[in-house]
Design a protein around this motif. Sequence first.
Motif, PDB file in Angstrom:
ATOM      1  N   LEU A 295     -31.356  71.137  30.988  1.00 34.65           N
ATOM      2  CA  LEU A 295     -32.328  69.677  30.998  1.00 34.65           C
ATOM      3  C   LEU A 295     -33.370  69.792  31.975  1.00 34.65           C
ATOM      4  CD1 LEU A 295     -29.887  66.852  30.407  1.00 34.65           C
ATOM      5  CD2 LEU A 295     -31.473  67.743  28.946  1.00 34.65           C
ATOM      6  N   GLY A 296     -32.991  70.386  33.088  1.00 37.88           N
ATOM      7  CA  GLY A 296     -33.998  70.758  34.122  1.00 37.88           C
ATOM      8  C   GLY A 296     -35.071  71.659  33.981  1.00 37.88           C
ATOM      9  N   PHE A 297     -34.638  72.645  33.279  1.00 34.04           N
ATOM     10  CA  PHE A 297     -35.695  73.713  32.862  1.00 34.04           C
ATOM     11  C   PHE A 297     -36.461  73.150  31.825  1.00 34.04           C
ATOM     12  CE2 PHE A 297     -33.083  76.658  35.437  1.00 34.04           C
ATOM     13  CZ  PHE A 297     -34.077  77.203  36.139  1.00 34.04           C
ATOM     14  N   ILE A 298     -35.937  72.119  30.843  1.00 30.41           N
ATOM     15  CA  ILE A 298     -36.672  72.016  29.820  1.00 30.41           C
ATOM     16  C   ILE A 298     -38.024  71.067  30.320  1.00 30.41           C
ATOM     17  CG2 ILE A 298     -36.901  70.394  27.992  1.00 30.41           C
ATOM     18  CD1 ILE A 298     -34.096  71.319  27.159  1.00 30.41           C
ATOM     19  N   GLN A 299     -37.379  69.994  31.298  1.00 35.54           N
ATOM     20  CA  GLN A 299     -38.529  69.082  31.869  1.00 35.54           C
ATOM     21  C   GLN A 299     -39.482  69.952  32.746  1.00 35.54           C
ATOM     22  OE1 GLN A 299     -35.745  66.717  34.220  1.00 35.54           O
ATOM     23  NE2 GLN A 299     -34.840  65.523  32.226  1.00 35.54           N
ATOM     24  N   ASN A 300     -39.097  70.915  33.331  1.00 41.19           N
ATOM     25  CA  ASN A 300     -39.964  71.662  34.347  1.00 41.19           C
ATOM     26  C   ASN A 300     -40.881  72.391  33.270  1.00 41.19           C
ATOM     27  OD1 ASN A 300     -40.226  74.627  35.561  1.00 41.19           O
ATOM     28  ND2 ASN A 300     -40.711  72.905  37.100  1.00 41.19           N
ATOM     29  N   GLY A 301     -40.409  72.989  32.267  1.00 43.45           N
ATOM     30  CA  GLY A 301     -41.359  73.687  31.333  1.00 43.45           C
ATOM     31  C   GLY A 301     -42.303  72.848  30.646  1.00 43.45           C
ATOM     32  N   LEU A 302     -41.728  71.601  30.271  1.00 46.41           N
ATOM     33  CA  LEU A 302     -42.678  70.779  29.603  1.00 46.41           C
ATOM     34  C   LEU A 302     -44.013  70.230  30.668  1.00 46.41           C
ATOM     35  CD1 LEU A 302     -40.251  68.487  27.656  1.00 46.41           C
ATOM     36  CD2 LEU A 302     -41.819  70.069  26.565  1.00 46.41           C
ATOM     37  N   LEU A 303     -43.564  70.023  31.723  1.00 46.24           N
ATOM     38  CA  LEU A 303     -44.779  69.720  32.771  1.00 46.24           C
ATOM     39  C   LEU A 303     -45.559  70.668  32.928  1.00 46.24           C
ATOM     40  CD1 LEU A 303     -42.637  67.755  35.509  1.00 46.24           C
ATOM     41  CD2 LEU A 303     -44.125  66.789  33.693  1.00 46.24           C
ATOM     42  N   LEU A 304     -45.097  72.125  33.200  1.00 50.95           N
ATOM     43  CA  LEU A 304     -45.965  73.417  33.305  1.00 50.95           C
ATOM     44  C   LEU A 304     -46.875  73.521  32.035  1.00 50.95           C
ATOM     45  CD1 LEU A 304     -43.482  75.770  34.972  1.00 50.95           C
ATOM     46  CD2 LEU A 304     -45.365  74.580  36.100  1.00 50.95           C
ATOM     47  N   LEU A 305     -46.319  72.987  30.885  1.00 52.26           N
ATOM     48  CA  LEU A 305     -47.312  73.246  29.496  1.00 52.26           C
ATOM     49  C   LEU A 305     -48.108  72.016  29.744  1.00 52.26           C
ATOM     50  CD1 LEU A 305     -44.619  74.512  27.148  1.00 52.26           C
ATOM     51  CD2 LEU A 305     -46.415  76.101  28.408  1.00 52.26           C
ATOM     52  N   PHE A 307     -47.353  68.609  29.128  1.00 53.57           N
ATOM     53  CA  PHE A 307     -46.827  67.508  28.376  1.00 53.57           C
ATOM     54  C   PHE A 307     -46.909  66.333  29.483  1.00 53.57           C
ATOM     55  CE2 PHE A 307     -45.910  70.910  25.591  1.00 53.57           C
ATOM     56  CZ  PHE A 307     -46.136  70.275  24.202  1.00 53.57           C
ATOM     57  N   PRO A 308     -46.890  65.220  28.892  1.00 52.36           N
ATOM     58  CA  PRO A 308     -46.897  64.095  29.840  1.00 52.36           C
ATOM     59  C   PRO A 308     -45.377  63.950  30.134  1.00 52.36           C
ATOM     60  CG  PRO A 308     -47.294  63.293  27.555  1.00 52.36           C
ATOM     61  CD  PRO A 308     -47.573  64.777  27.691  1.00 52.36           C
ATOM     62  N   TYR A 309     -44.942  63.104  31.347  1.00 50.93           N
ATOM     63  CA  TYR A 309     -43.645  62.560  31.751  1.00 50.93           C
ATOM     64  C   TYR A 309     -42.804  62.131  30.491  1.00 50.93           C
ATOM     65  CZ  TYR A 309     -39.715  61.147  34.375  1.00 50.93           C
ATOM     66  OH  TYR A 309     -38.606  60.971  34.904  1.00 50.93           O
ATOM     67  N   TYR A 310     -43.430  60.970  29.721  1.00 54.20           N
ATOM     68  CA  TYR A 310     -42.595  60.446  28.721  1.00 54.20           C
ATOM     69  C   TYR A 310     -42.096  61.380  27.487  1.00 54.20           C
ATOM     70  CZ  TYR A 310     -47.228  60.029  26.326  1.00 54.20           C
ATOM     71  OH  TYR A 310     -48.244  60.383  25.829  1.00 54.20           O
ATOM     72  N   ALA A 311     -42.932  62.397  27.475  1.00 53.57           N
ATOM     73  CA  ALA A 311     -42.334  63.575  26.420  1.00 53.57           C
ATOM     74  C   ALA A 311     -40.786  63.952  26.676  1.00 53.57           C
ATOM     75  CB  ALA A 311     -43.331  64.666  26.443  1.00 53.57           C
ATOM     76  N   GLN A 312     -40.594  64.103  27.985  1.00 50.14           N
ATOM     77  CA  GLN A 312     -39.378  64.593  28.568  1.00 50.14           C
ATOM     78  C   GLN A 312     -38.095  63.803  27.841  1.00 50.14           C
ATOM     79  OE1 GLN A 312     -39.220  64.872  32.977  1.00 50.14           O
ATOM     80  NE2 GLN A 312     -40.961  65.809  32.842  1.00 50.14           N
ATOM     81  N   TRP A 313     -38.417  62.343  27.758  1.00 50.02           N
ATOM     82  CA  TRP A 313     -37.280  61.427  27.093  1.00 50.02           C
ATOM     83  C   TRP A 313     -37.191  61.505  25.580  1.00 50.02           C
ATOM     84  CZ3 TRP A 313     -34.269  59.088  30.420  1.00 50.02           C
ATOM     85  CH2 TRP A 313     -34.756  58.780  31.620  1.00 50.02           C
ATOM     86  N   LEU A 314     -38.262  61.940  25.217  1.00 47.35           N
ATOM     87  CA  LEU A 314     -38.163  62.284  23.505  1.00 47.35           C
ATOM     88  C   LEU A 314     -37.470  63.510  23.537  1.00 47.35           C
ATOM     89  CD1 LEU A 314     -41.848  61.574  22.324  1.00 47.35           C
ATOM     90  CD2 LEU A 314     -39.730  59.984  22.253  1.00 47.35           C
ATOM     91  N   VAL A 315     -37.642  64.567  24.183  1.00 45.25           N
ATOM     92  CA  VAL A 315     -36.905  65.851  24.206  1.00 45.25           C
ATOM     93  C   VAL A 315     -35.343  65.878  24.525  1.00 45.25           C
ATOM     94  CG1 VAL A 315     -36.633  68.372  24.845  1.00 45.25           C
ATOM     95  CG2 VAL A 315     -39.032  67.229  24.452  1.00 45.25           C
ATOM     96  N   THR A 316     -35.194  64.993  25.481  1.00 50.11           N
ATOM     97  CA  THR A 316     -33.871  64.527  25.753  1.00 50.11           C
ATOM     98  C   THR A 316     -32.892  64.057  24.789  1.00 50.11           C
ATOM     99  OG1 THR A 316     -34.424  64.306  28.078  1.00 50.11           O
ATOM    100  CG2 THR A 316     -32.368  63.500  27.481  1.00 50.11           C
ATOM    101  N   TRP A 317     -33.523  63.120  24.116  1.00 49.19           N
ATOM    102  CA  TRP A 317     -32.921  62.362  23.035  1.00 49.19           C
ATOM    103  C   TRP A 317     -32.843  63.539  21.905  1.00 49.19           C
ATOM    104  CZ3 TRP A 317     -34.729  62.390  17.830  1.00 49.19           C
ATOM    105  CH2 TRP A 317     -34.077  61.746  16.862  1.00 49.19           C
ATOM    106  N   ALA A 318     -33.632  64.466  21.642  1.00 56.46           N
ATOM    107  CA  ALA A 318     -33.516  65.457  20.660  1.00 56.46           C
ATOM    108  C   ALA A 318     -32.212  66.447  20.948  1.00 56.46           C
ATOM    109  CB  ALA A 318     -34.734  66.064  20.238  1.00 56.46           C
ATOM    110  N   VAL A 319     -32.236  66.585  22.244  1.00 50.02           N
ATOM    111  CA  VAL A 319     -31.259  67.851  22.637  1.00 50.02           C
ATOM    112  C   VAL A 319     -29.769  67.092  22.539  1.00 50.02           C
ATOM    113  CG1 VAL A 319     -30.364  68.674  25.003  1.00 50.02           C
ATOM    114  CG2 VAL A 319     -32.632  68.836  24.286  1.00 50.02           C
ATOM    115  N   ILE A 320     -29.614  65.711  23.016  1.00 54.88           N
ATOM    116  CA  ILE A 320     -28.695  65.109  22.628  1.00 54.88           C
ATOM    117  C   ILE A 320     -28.233  64.923  21.282  1.00 54.88           C
ATOM    118  CG2 ILE A 320     -27.120  62.776  23.061  1.00 54.88           C
ATOM    119  CD1 ILE A 320     -29.009  62.240  25.282  1.00 54.88           C
TER     120      ILE A 320
END
Length: 339
Positions: A295-305, A307-320
């Motif tokens: 989860l930490g690396f996904i959030q970090n990777g999205l930020l480096l690419l 993507f806005p912060y709220y995209a992390q929540w959508l990805v977290t939902w998909a991962v769950i």
Amino acid sequence: MASGSPTDAAKKGGAVDVTAQAFSVKKLMARHGILVAFFMFIVAFSLSSDRFLSTDNFMTVIRQASIIGTIALGVTIVVIGGNLDLSVGSLLSFSTVLVVDLHDKVGPGQAILLMFLFTLLVGVVNGFLVGYLRLNSLIVTLGMLSAIQGLTLIYTGGQNVDIANQEDTWFAVFGRGFLGPIAVPIIMFLVLAVIYELLLKRTSYGRKIFAVGGNPIATAYSGIRRNKLVFSTYLLSAFSTGCAALILGSRVMGSQNNVGQGYELLVLAGVILGGTSLLGGSGSITKTVIGVLILGFIQNGLLLLGFPYYAQWLVTWAVIILAVWLDVGTKRGSFFTKF
């Protein structure tokens, strides 16, 4: 004439080999799918960003994940025991506010002690209601989430709290300190992970937790005291949350009254992603650590690419959803059902 030709035998042998390979791949994914997923995420983000594989970035991600990870360690034990703990986000808020607010009033040492006493008291209440009164853990901890959040607002009056003299206190070591090149939060996280892993895998207590979560009826007939074990799991969860509050308060040297809001979702995501079954009876502290880091690396990777912060929540939902689907599919032997 022979009943089967060499060609037929080869075909049958080939079919057996393909079936065996398919079974071995399925077995591999069931046991170590989380490791495969972790490797795939690392490769994908490293190809997309040059900064992703840097040592500084890796240490930063692990340091940031240490707070969620520390809480997730205790929640893993609760879930293995067949229950849930959704109160950890609000408990993190109040515990952080409490230790920061009391720092200037009674000193850092007493502030830490009082914070842990309150945090463990919440674990006692949760453990008593779920373990001894046999109330539904989802309802109990959801109600506790609301109660503690209200208590936090009452205690602070809706205001944020801060430590006045942030430069001259040893309290900063828990969130900002380093032991050599490694940050203290990382050390606390990993040490607690090792202790909990040994507790689960190397002691009779741990085996009983797995038994209670896997088959509560059988354990009742075997003489295992379920109520006492469930009670203890909530104490461990509360202690882990207290450790996370210590790290968070020390790092920020202040706290908002809703600082832990949403953490219960991220914690549960890390636990589920680590392969701990919501049905209880199976799980691993080591894989929870890996799940949290994913989860930490996904959030970090999205930020480096970018993507806005709220995209992390959508990805977290998909991962769950993906993690739960893989867990259920593995247990029933099929990832799809016929209607």
